[in-house]
Design a protein around this motif. Structure first.
Motif, PDB file in Angstrom:
ATOM      1  N   THR A   1       0.859  -1.188   0.000  1.00 22.85           N
ATOM      2  CA  THR A   1       0.000   0.000   0.000  1.00 22.85           C
ATOM      3  C   THR A   1       0.897   1.241   0.000  1.00 22.85           C
ATOM      4  N   GLY A   2       0.343   2.369   0.381  1.00 23.84           N
ATOM      5  CA  GLY A   2       1.108   3.628   0.354  1.00 23.84           C
ATOM      6  C   GLY A   2       0.833   4.351  -0.951  1.00 23.84           C
TER       7      GLY A   2
ATOM      8  N   THR B   1       3.106   5.436  -3.107  1.00 27.72           N
ATOM      9  CA  THR B   1       4.081   5.152  -4.173  1.00 27.72           C
ATOM     10  C   THR B   1       3.582   4.139  -5.212  1.00 27.72           C
TER      11      THR B   1
ATOM     12  N   LEU C   1       1.381  -7.010   2.127  1.00 26.31           N
ATOM     13  CA  LEU C   1       2.445  -6.967   3.118  1.00 26.31           C
ATOM     14  C   LEU C   1       1.966  -6.804   4.546  1.00 26.31           C
ATOM     15  N   ASP C   2       0.990  -5.906   4.718  1.00 27.38           N
ATOM     16  CA  ASP C   2       0.710  -5.489   6.085  1.00 27.38           C
ATOM     17  C   ASP C   2      -0.698  -4.937   6.228  1.00 27.38           C
TER      18      ASP C   2
ATOM     19  N   TYR D   1      -5.923  -1.207   5.095  1.00 28.20           N
ATOM     20  CA  TYR D   1      -5.216  -1.527   3.858  1.00 28.20           C
ATOM     21  C   TYR D   1      -6.050  -2.446   2.960  1.00 28.20           C
TER      22      TYR D   1
ATOM     23  N   GLY E   1       7.274  -0.525  -1.103  1.00 23.72           N
ATOM     24  CA  GLY E   1       7.663   0.876  -0.998  1.00 23.72           C
ATOM     25  C   GLY E   1       8.699   0.932   0.106  1.00 23.72           C
ATOM     26  N   ILE E   2       9.013   2.111   0.551  1.00 25.25           N
ATOM     27  CA  ILE E   2       9.954   2.229   1.676  1.00 25.25           C
ATOM     28  C   ILE E   2       9.542   3.415   2.542  1.00 25.25           C
ATOM     29  N   GLY E   3       9.629   3.250   3.837  1.00 22.99           N
ATOM     30  CA  GLY E   3       9.335   4.363   4.741  1.00 22.99           C
ATOM     31  C   GLY E   3      10.544   5.289   4.810  1.00 22.99           C
TER      32      GLY E   3
ATOM     33  N   GLY F   1       7.201  -2.889   4.471  1.00 23.04           N
ATOM     34  CA  GLY F   1       5.985  -3.331   5.153  1.00 23.04           C
ATOM     35  C   GLY F   1       5.861  -2.438   6.368  1.00 23.04           C
ATOM     36  N   PHE F   2       5.630  -3.051   7.518  1.00 25.81           N
ATOM     37  CA  PHE F   2       5.703  -2.280   8.773  1.00 25.81           C
ATOM     38  C   PHE F   2       6.860  -2.791   9.627  1.00 25.81           C
TER      39      PHE F   2
ATOM     40  N   THR G   1       6.387   6.899  11.705  1.00 25.16           N
ATOM     41  CA  THR G   1       5.430   6.269  10.792  1.00 25.16           C
ATOM     42  C   THR G   1       4.014   6.717  11.119  1.00 25.16           C
TER      43      THR G   1
ATOM     44  N   ARG H   1      -1.895  11.789   8.018  1.00 26.34           N
ATOM     45  CA  ARG H   1      -2.615  12.573   7.007  1.00 26.34           C
ATOM     46  C   ARG H   1      -3.845  11.834   6.463  1.00 26.34           C
TER      47      ARG H   1
ATOM     48  N   LYS I   1      12.521  10.363   0.339  1.00 24.62           N
ATOM     49  CA  LYS I   1      12.979   8.975   0.440  1.00 24.62           C
ATOM     50  C   LYS I   1      14.484   8.832   0.193  1.00 24.62           C
TER      51      LYS I   1
HETATM   52  N1  LIG Z   1       3.229   0.191   5.519  1.00 26.36           N
HETATM   53  C1  LIG Z   1       3.386   1.130   4.472  1.00 26.36           C
HETATM   54  C2  LIG Z   1       4.620   0.787   3.678  1.00 26.36           C
HETATM   55  O1  LIG Z   1       4.420  -0.460   3.037  1.00 26.36           O
HETATM   56  C3  LIG Z   1       4.920   1.883   2.665  1.00 26.36           C
HETATM   57  O2  LIG Z   1       6.020   1.520   1.874  1.00 26.36           O
HETATM   58  C4  LIG Z   1       5.199   3.170   3.396  1.00 26.36           C
HETATM   59  C5  LIG Z   1       5.561   4.333   2.466  1.00 26.36           C
HETATM   60  O3  LIG Z   1       4.403   4.919   1.970  1.00 26.36           O
HETATM   61  P1  LIG Z   1       4.369   5.972   0.783  1.00 26.36           P
HETATM   62  O4  LIG Z   1       4.520   5.178  -0.466  1.00 26.36           O
HETATM   63  O5  LIG Z   1       3.001   6.594   0.894  1.00 26.36           O
HETATM   64  O6  LIG Z   1       5.459   6.917   1.018  1.00 26.36           O
HETATM   65  O7  LIG Z   1       4.041   3.519   4.116  1.00 26.36           O
HETATM   66  C6  LIG Z   1       3.425   2.577   4.967  1.00 26.36           C
HETATM   67  O8  LIG Z   1       3.994   2.716   6.227  1.00 26.36           O
END
Ligand SMILES: N[C@@H]1[C@@H](O)[C@H](O)[C@@H](COP(=O)(O)O)O[C@@H]1O
Length: 265
Positions: free
Chosen positions: A36-37, A39, A66-67, A80, A132-134, A140-141, A161, A167, A202
């Motif tokens: 999700t997210g 990206t 993922l989560d 999600y 994606g990546i935080g 994931g988480f 996180t 938002r 990022k």
């Molecule tokens: N659990 C999700 C991640 O899987 C995701 O990669 C991250 C980044 O989100 P974004 O793509 O909105 O920056 O957000 C969340 O925390």
């Protein structure tokens, strides 16, 4: 780890979607790990468009997300599960029974985690895991300090996180502090990992993942040990890498080699 640096987010989505489309052409009953997210949204749109044009079908596909937030029902607009239905599953010809998201509202989350792992195994494992990546390097988480061989489990979210995701929640609305996430060990078993990142926010995480030590402090750095990971980033997300030009050079060489091999086929 292959790092592909592209001009902008639209090209990141196209390149990433191309990997999924190639996989579907080879194996229509592929198993995809999804994320999700914000990206991956454009990548999902690419796949939806392709499905609508009749170029590809998801009828045989199984997915595992993922989560999920703990304590949110699947119908909750910020869950999600709801996100995946709204942004992807409702627009393609996938069988909804073949889509799984960890159950955030499970009566016994520990049992649910074990069942999730078993379901992935029973499906034959994940062919492509999308990530994606935080900003803090989570995947994931799996927040910083996560065990690098962890399996699907309950994780506490970091303040960063929670703030990043605030938002999406209304003022005063309940925002979960816990999640259920595939572990890093679970992710590492995917045959191919495709990680997308766009935007300057990022850039530090991408640098830590690609160049930093393999460390629980940057969970994504575990992917340095994965045999087939493709990191697709735009110029902004690549902006803190020591030598982006080298990655561009490698990609140009790869494309040239590919063209040469196709010429021989
Ligand atoms: N659990 C999700 C991640 O899987 C995701 O990669 C991250 C980044 O989100 P974004 O793509 O909105 O920056 O957000 C969340 O925390």
């Amino acid at each position: 780890m292959k790092v592909v640096i592209l001009d902008d987010a639209a090209n990141v989505a196209k390149y990433g979607a191309g990997i999924f489309l190639d996989q579907l052409a080879k194996k229509p009953d592929s198993v995809f790990g999804l994320a999700t997210g914000s990206t991956p949204l454009s990548l999902y749109r690419e796949l939806i468009d392709s499905n609508h044009r009749g170029e590809v079908s998801f009828a045989g596909v199984k997915t595992f997300n993922l989560d999920e937030y703990m304590d949110l029902a699947p119908e909750h607009p910020q869950s999600y599960r709801h996100f995946m239905n709204r942004e992807f599953f409702d627009h393609i010809d996938i069988n909804p029974d073949n889509t799984r998201v960890p159950p955030g509202d499970a009566a016994n989350p520990l049992v649910a985690c074990r069942e999730y792992e078993a379901a992935i195994r029973d499906a034959g494992g994940i062919d492509i895991q999308l990530l994606g990546i935080g900003r803090n390097g989570h995947i994931g988480f799996n927040e910083p300090t996560s065990c690098l061989s962890s399996r699907t489990r309950v994780k506490t979210l970091t303040r960063e996180t929670i703030e990043d995701n605030a938002r999406f929640f209304r003022e005063g609305e309940f925002q979960p502090q816990l999640s259920i996430t595939m572990g890093i060990g679970t992710i590492m078993e995917a045959r191919l990992v495709v990680l997308l990142a766009t935007g300057r926010s990022k850039a530090k995480a991408i640098r830590a993942m690609v160049e930093g030590p393999v460390s629980a402090w940057c969970p994504a750095s575990a992917l340095q040990m994965h045999p087939a990971t493709v990191v697709i980033v735009d110029e902004d997300a690549a902006s803190e890498l020591t030598d982006p030009a080298f990655f561009k050079h490698i990609e140009a060489q790869n494309q040239a080699l590919l063209a040469r091999l196709q010429g021989q086929a």
